[in-house]
Scaffold this motif. Structure first.
Motif, PDB file in Angstrom:
ATOM      1  N   ALA A   3       0.827  -1.209   0.000  1.00  0.00           N
ATOM      2  CA  ALA A   3       0.000   0.000   0.000  1.00  0.00           C
ATOM      3  C   ALA A   3       0.863   1.261   0.000  1.00  0.00           C
ATOM      4  O   ALA A   3       0.471   2.277  -0.585  1.00  0.00           O
ATOM      5  CB  ALA A   3      -0.939  -0.005   1.212  1.00  0.00           C
ATOM      6  N   ALA A   4       2.031   1.200   0.623  1.00  0.00           N
ATOM      7  CA  ALA A   4       2.909   2.368   0.659  1.00  0.00           C
ATOM      8  C   ALA A   4       3.366   2.769  -0.740  1.00  0.00           C
ATOM      9  O   ALA A   4       3.672   3.942  -0.992  1.00  0.00           O
ATOM     10  CB  ALA A   4       4.113   2.091   1.558  1.00  0.00           C
ATOM     11  N   THR A   5       3.407   1.821  -1.689  1.00  0.00           N
ATOM     12  CA  THR A   5       3.792   2.182  -3.057  1.00  0.00           C
ATOM     13  C   THR A   5       2.756   3.088  -3.701  1.00  0.00           C
ATOM     14  O   THR A   5       3.078   3.867  -4.604  1.00  0.00           O
ATOM     15  CB  THR A   5       3.970   0.928  -3.947  1.00  0.00           C
ATOM     16  OG1 THR A   5       2.693   0.293  -4.157  1.00  0.00           O
ATOM     17  CG2 THR A   5       4.920  -0.068  -3.320  1.00  0.00           C
ATOM     18  N   LEU A   6       1.496   2.980  -3.246  1.00  0.00           N
ATOM     19  CA  LEU A   6       0.425   3.778  -3.836  1.00  0.00           C
ATOM     20  C   LEU A   6       0.599   5.262  -3.540  1.00  0.00           C
ATOM     21  O   LEU A   6      -0.013   6.101  -4.200  1.00  0.00           O
ATOM     22  CB  LEU A   6      -0.928   3.309  -3.310  1.00  0.00           C
ATOM     23  CG  LEU A   6      -1.269   1.831  -3.567  1.00  0.00           C
ATOM     24  CD1 LEU A   6      -2.593   1.470  -2.908  1.00  0.00           C
ATOM     25  CD2 LEU A   6      -1.320   1.543  -5.058  1.00  0.00           C
ATOM     26  N   CYS A   7       1.429   5.580  -2.554  1.00  0.00           N
ATOM     27  CA  CYS A   7       1.663   6.986  -2.216  1.00  0.00           C
ATOM     28  C   CYS A   7       2.481   7.714  -3.271  1.00  0.00           C
ATOM     29  O   CYS A   7       2.293   8.917  -3.476  1.00  0.00           O
ATOM     30  CB  CYS A   7       2.405   7.091  -0.875  1.00  0.00           C
ATOM     31  SG  CYS A   7       1.477   6.511   0.554  1.00  0.00           S
ATOM     32  N   TRP A   8       3.402   6.987  -3.932  1.00  0.00           N
ATOM     33  CA  TRP A   8       4.373   7.712  -4.749  1.00  0.00           C
ATOM     34  C   TRP A   8       4.769   7.050  -6.065  1.00  0.00           C
ATOM     35  O   TRP A   8       5.296   7.710  -6.960  1.00  0.00           O
ATOM     36  CB  TRP A   8       5.656   7.906  -3.939  1.00  0.00           C
ATOM     37  CG  TRP A   8       6.439   6.626  -3.740  1.00  0.00           C
ATOM     38  CD1 TRP A   8       6.214   5.672  -2.793  1.00  0.00           C
ATOM     39  CD2 TRP A   8       7.536   6.160  -4.533  1.00  0.00           C
ATOM     40  NE1 TRP A   8       7.110   4.643  -2.933  1.00  0.00           N
ATOM     41  CE2 TRP A   8       7.945   4.912  -3.987  1.00  0.00           C
ATOM     42  CE3 TRP A   8       8.214   6.668  -5.636  1.00  0.00           C
ATOM     43  CZ2 TRP A   8       8.983   4.177  -4.524  1.00  0.00           C
ATOM     44  CZ3 TRP A   8       9.264   5.937  -6.170  1.00  0.00           C
ATOM     45  CH2 TRP A   8       9.643   4.711  -5.597  1.00  0.00           C
ATOM     46  N   SER A   9       4.540   5.769  -6.235  1.00  0.00           N
ATOM     47  CA  SER A   9       5.109   5.044  -7.371  1.00  0.00           C
ATOM     48  C   SER A   9       4.521   5.495  -8.708  1.00  0.00           C
ATOM     49  O   SER A   9       3.296   5.494  -8.882  1.00  0.00           O
ATOM     50  CB  SER A   9       4.887   3.539  -7.209  1.00  0.00           C
ATOM     51  OG  SER A   9       5.279   2.855  -8.390  1.00  0.00           O
ATOM     52  N   PRO A  10       5.368   5.828  -9.686  1.00  0.00           N
ATOM     53  CA  PRO A  10       4.856   6.180 -11.012  1.00  0.00           C
ATOM     54  C   PRO A  10       4.349   4.972 -11.784  1.00  0.00           C
ATOM     55  O   PRO A  10       3.784   5.116 -12.863  1.00  0.00           O
ATOM     56  CB  PRO A  10       6.091   6.788 -11.703  1.00  0.00           C
ATOM     57  CG  PRO A  10       7.252   6.117 -11.045  1.00  0.00           C
ATOM     58  CD  PRO A  10       6.833   5.904  -9.614  1.00  0.00           C
ATOM     59  N   LEU A  11       4.568   3.763 -11.240  1.00  0.00           N
ATOM     60  CA  LEU A  11       4.088   2.548 -11.887  1.00  0.00           C
ATOM     61  C   LEU A  11       2.693   2.171 -11.407  1.00  0.00           C
ATOM     62  O   LEU A  11       2.142   1.155 -11.847  1.00  0.00           O
ATOM     63  CB  LEU A  11       5.034   1.374 -11.619  1.00  0.00           C
ATOM     64  CG  LEU A  11       6.303   1.283 -12.480  1.00  0.00           C
ATOM     65  CD1 LEU A  11       7.283   2.379 -12.106  1.00  0.00           C
ATOM     66  CD2 LEU A  11       6.958  -0.071 -12.335  1.00  0.00           C
ATOM     67  N   GLY A  12       2.111   2.943 -10.498  1.00  0.00           N
ATOM     68  CA  GLY A  12       0.810   2.598  -9.931  1.00  0.00           C
ATOM     69  C   GLY A  12      -0.311   3.463 -10.484  1.00  0.00           C
ATOM     70  O   GLY A  12      -0.099   4.581 -10.953  1.00  0.00           O
ATOM     71  N   PHE A  13      -1.546   2.942 -10.398  1.00  0.00           N
ATOM     72  CA  PHE A  13      -2.698   3.695 -10.869  1.00  0.00           C
ATOM     73  C   PHE A  13      -2.932   4.948 -10.044  1.00  0.00           C
ATOM     74  O   PHE A  13      -3.420   5.949 -10.558  1.00  0.00           O
ATOM     75  CB  PHE A  13      -3.959   2.825 -10.821  1.00  0.00           C
ATOM     76  CG  PHE A  13      -3.945   1.691 -11.798  1.00  0.00           C
ATOM     77  CD1 PHE A  13      -3.956   1.924 -13.153  1.00  0.00           C
ATOM     78  CD2 PHE A  13      -3.900   0.384 -11.365  1.00  0.00           C
ATOM     79  CE1 PHE A  13      -3.938   0.888 -14.064  1.00  0.00           C
ATOM     80  CE2 PHE A  13      -3.879  -0.666 -12.261  1.00  0.00           C
ATOM     81  CZ  PHE A  13      -3.896  -0.420 -13.611  1.00  0.00           C
ATOM     82  N   VAL A  37       6.258  16.220  -7.161  1.00  0.00           N
ATOM     83  CA  VAL A  37       5.478  15.729  -6.021  1.00  0.00           C
ATOM     84  C   VAL A  37       6.080  14.483  -5.394  1.00  0.00           C
ATOM     85  O   VAL A  37       5.638  14.052  -4.329  1.00  0.00           O
ATOM     86  CB  VAL A  37       4.017  15.432  -6.430  1.00  0.00           C
ATOM     87  CG1 VAL A  37       3.384  16.643  -7.087  1.00  0.00           C
ATOM     88  CG2 VAL A  37       3.929  14.220  -7.343  1.00  0.00           C
ATOM     89  N   VAL A  38       7.089  13.878  -6.037  1.00  0.00           N
ATOM     90  CA  VAL A  38       7.563  12.571  -5.589  1.00  0.00           C
ATOM     91  C   VAL A  38       8.137  12.606  -4.177  1.00  0.00           C
ATOM     92  O   VAL A  38       7.901  11.687  -3.385  1.00  0.00           O
ATOM     93  CB  VAL A  38       8.582  11.989  -6.592  1.00  0.00           C
ATOM     94  CG1 VAL A  38       9.785  12.905  -6.766  1.00  0.00           C
ATOM     95  CG2 VAL A  38       9.034  10.602  -6.162  1.00  0.00           C
ATOM     96  N   VAL A  39       8.888  13.642  -3.822  1.00  0.00           N
ATOM     97  CA  VAL A  39       9.517  13.663  -2.493  1.00  0.00           C
ATOM     98  C   VAL A  39       8.475  13.760  -1.383  1.00  0.00           C
ATOM     99  O   VAL A  39       8.499  12.962  -0.429  1.00  0.00           O
ATOM    100  CB  VAL A  39      10.550  14.800  -2.401  1.00  0.00           C
ATOM    101  CG1 VAL A  39      11.076  14.922  -0.966  1.00  0.00           C
ATOM    102  CG2 VAL A  39      11.712  14.549  -3.359  1.00  0.00           C
ATOM    103  N   PRO A  40       7.512  14.719  -1.440  1.00  0.00           N
ATOM    104  CA  PRO A  40       6.475  14.740  -0.401  1.00  0.00           C
ATOM    105  C   PRO A  40       5.663  13.447  -0.341  1.00  0.00           C
ATOM    106  O   PRO A  40       5.307  12.980   0.752  1.00  0.00           O
ATOM    107  CB  PRO A  40       5.594  15.924  -0.806  1.00  0.00           C
ATOM    108  CG  PRO A  40       6.462  16.787  -1.647  1.00  0.00           C
ATOM    109  CD  PRO A  40       7.361  15.851  -2.372  1.00  0.00           C
ATOM    110  N   CYS A  41       5.376  12.865  -1.494  1.00  0.00           N
ATOM    111  CA  CYS A  41       4.593  11.630  -1.511  1.00  0.00           C
ATOM    112  C   CYS A  41       5.406  10.443  -1.010  1.00  0.00           C
ATOM    113  O   CYS A  41       4.865   9.533  -0.362  1.00  0.00           O
ATOM    114  CB  CYS A  41       4.076  11.359  -2.924  1.00  0.00           C
ATOM    115  SG  CYS A  41       2.845  12.552  -3.498  1.00  0.00           S
ATOM    116  N   LEU A  42       6.696  10.446  -1.307  1.00  0.00           N
ATOM    117  CA  LEU A  42       7.568   9.379  -0.814  1.00  0.00           C
ATOM    118  C   LEU A  42       7.640   9.398   0.705  1.00  0.00           C
ATOM    119  O   LEU A  42       7.718   8.342   1.347  1.00  0.00           O
ATOM    120  CB  LEU A  42       8.961   9.527  -1.417  1.00  0.00           C
ATOM    121  CG  LEU A  42       9.965   8.406  -1.152  1.00  0.00           C
ATOM    122  CD1 LEU A  42       9.426   7.063  -1.635  1.00  0.00           C
ATOM    123  CD2 LEU A  42      11.297   8.714  -1.822  1.00  0.00           C
TER     124      LEU A  42
END
Length: 470
Positions: A184-194, A211-216
């Motif tokens: 689920a943590a990948t859903l916060c930041w991964s560009p490979l996710g929906f 946005v990647v750093v705040p989302c990571l």
């Protein structure tokens, strides 16, 4: 429909989502309207084919979509533009799903990847939660829901040999929870996710690199909070747990195949993005199938047909058997995006008449509300693709609210990630419940309810800081 005709339709239906993917990739690089129309046509034809021939297809969503399209025709003079935009949103989701399915199937067919998962599942108790959370995260970046299927099956396999029923139950639950939270943590930041792909298309001014750093950081918080809760509320056993043998071999040795696969995707996507200027999601969609083919080619060493023959055989299986097997999922994803987009199209002109003016609400309230609305909608059976596609177009743009797009994106994807641990209607929670032998609602709310509440509060504070500081 006769079984023969149904089988024939399914036999060629895999070509349609693959065609949507190729046309979408062409559109990403050329911005050609015919390419976008072709992608929409392929995806729509695929949905029709799967709806007719696949008994698992969610026909109720198709009927709802048809009814909404009829409402658009009856009430809006610009109905075609709004409806076709919804088709294009759905085709984009189908294209991304097809690209990621290619790399997921290629990876899950690798014995080295399976052994990597077995190594993580076999860690000693004090290290197992962290190992499976990080493993669930790394596997989730490539395999998406396949990470839960792979690691969850290995967790069930390792606990099945446990003689003590109480220990077996606690151990399996903790392992599955760790895998689910890591994914689920990948859903916060991964560009490979929906989650990121959909959100970036809906939030004006949002860009993944910004946005990647705040989302990571949201992902890091999810992993740390989960580990803290597991440590504090570790179950007390009637009998001490037996000493476990540590799997032989170092971490780097066992994780090397997964890290190489991730590294190839990350480096390739970054180079493609810099060289062509195409956005990160477009680079992912075009590069993931290339990595999948290369991975299958490497697996073909020593095969009777040779590497090229092995690639051809696997490609035929992918188009003729594996993609059609996901027909119901493809219909669900397309319709979630279609219904959400078309629903927003129908609602936007109605909101003033209904007295709903979101622009008068405090921007900070809107940002925090998105953290909670997505998981709450998930409890009502709404796929996050649907709820986000429906709600976000009704909101003022970040510029109109005077906040950075990163704050709104972090709130949406953070709420999406929480939904991935709690909603009994999501694939992740359904899989966890299946491997844990409990109903999905128990796996979501009982196993992860307190975690979701704490994460909701934590992410709410973080997005407030982002909104005020950026």
């Amino acid at each position: 429909m006769s079984p023969g005709l149904r089988s024939g339709i399914l036999g060629i239906s895999g070509l349609l989502p693959a065609g949507a993917m190729l046309a979408t990739v062409l559109w990403e690089y050329s911005a050609s309207p015919p390419a976008a129309a072709l992608a929409g046509g392929f995806a729509l034809a695929g949905v029709i084919a799967f709806s007719l021939a696949d008994r698992t297809a969610p026909i109720i969503f198709v009927l709802v979509g048809i009814a909404m399209a009829g409402a658009a025709v009856a009430t809006r003079p610009d109905w075609f533009e709004g409806t076709w935009t919804a088709v294009e949103r759905g085709s984009f989701v189908v294209a991304l799903y097809t690209a990621l399915t290619a790399i997921r199937i290629a990876a899950m067919g690798s014995g080295e990847i399976v052994e990597c998962g077995r190594f993580l599942a076999g860690q000693r108790p004090g290290l197992r939660y962290v190992a499976l959370t990080i493993g669930g995260h790394l596997f989730g970046l490539i395999l998406l829901y396949g990470s839960i299927a792979l690691l969850g099956s290995l967790a069930a396999e390792s606990t099945a040999r446990e003689a003590d029923a109480e220990l077996r139950r606690h151990r399996l639950r903790r392992m599955l929870v760790a895998i689910n939270r890591g994914f689920a943590a990948t859903l916060c930041w991964s560009p490979l996710g929906f989650s990121m792909a959909i959100t970036l298309t809906l939030v004006p001014g949002a860009d993944w690199s910004a946005v990647v750093v705040p989302c990571l950081l949201n992902a890091v918080l999810m992993i740390l909070v989960g580990w803290g809760l597991d440590t504090v509320f570790k179950p007390r056993l009637a009998q001490p747990a037996p000493v476990r043998a540590v799997p032989a071999g170092g971490w780097l040795l066992h994780l090397r195949p997964l890290l190489l696969l991730l590294g190839a995707v990350v480096v390739g996507v970054a180079l493609l993005h810099e060289a062509t200027g195409v956005d990160v999601i477009g680079a992912v969609m075009s590069f993931a199938p290339i990595v999948a083919i290369a991975w299958i080619w490497l697996q073909g060493a020593g095969m009777p047909a040779g590497r090229l023959g092995h690639v051809g055989h696997r490609l035929g299986e992918f188009l003729g058997r594996e993609l059609p097997a996901y027909g119901g999922q493809i219909v669900l994803l397309f319709m979630a995006a279609f219904i959400g987009s078309l629903g927003a199209f129908l609602l936007v002109p109605l909101t003033p008449r209904l007295g709903l003016d979101f622009s008068v609400l405090p921007p900070l309230l809107i940002v925090v509300a998105m953290v909670w609305l997505v998981p709450l909608a998930g409890q009502l059976g709404m796929n996050p693709i649907l709820s986000v596609s429906l709600i976000v177009p009704l909101l003022p743009s970040p510029a109109a609210m005077g906040i950075h797009p990163a704050a709104l994106v972090a709130a949406i994807t953070g709420g999406w990630a929480i939904s991935g641990t709690t909603s009994p209607f999501t694939a992740s929670v359904l899989l966890v419940g299946r491997y844990g032998g409990v109903p999905a609602r128990e796996a979501g709310l009982r196993w992860n309810g307190p975690y979701a509440l704490l994460m909701g509060c934590t992410i709410s504070v973080w997005v407030l800081i982002l909104a005020a500081a950026m």
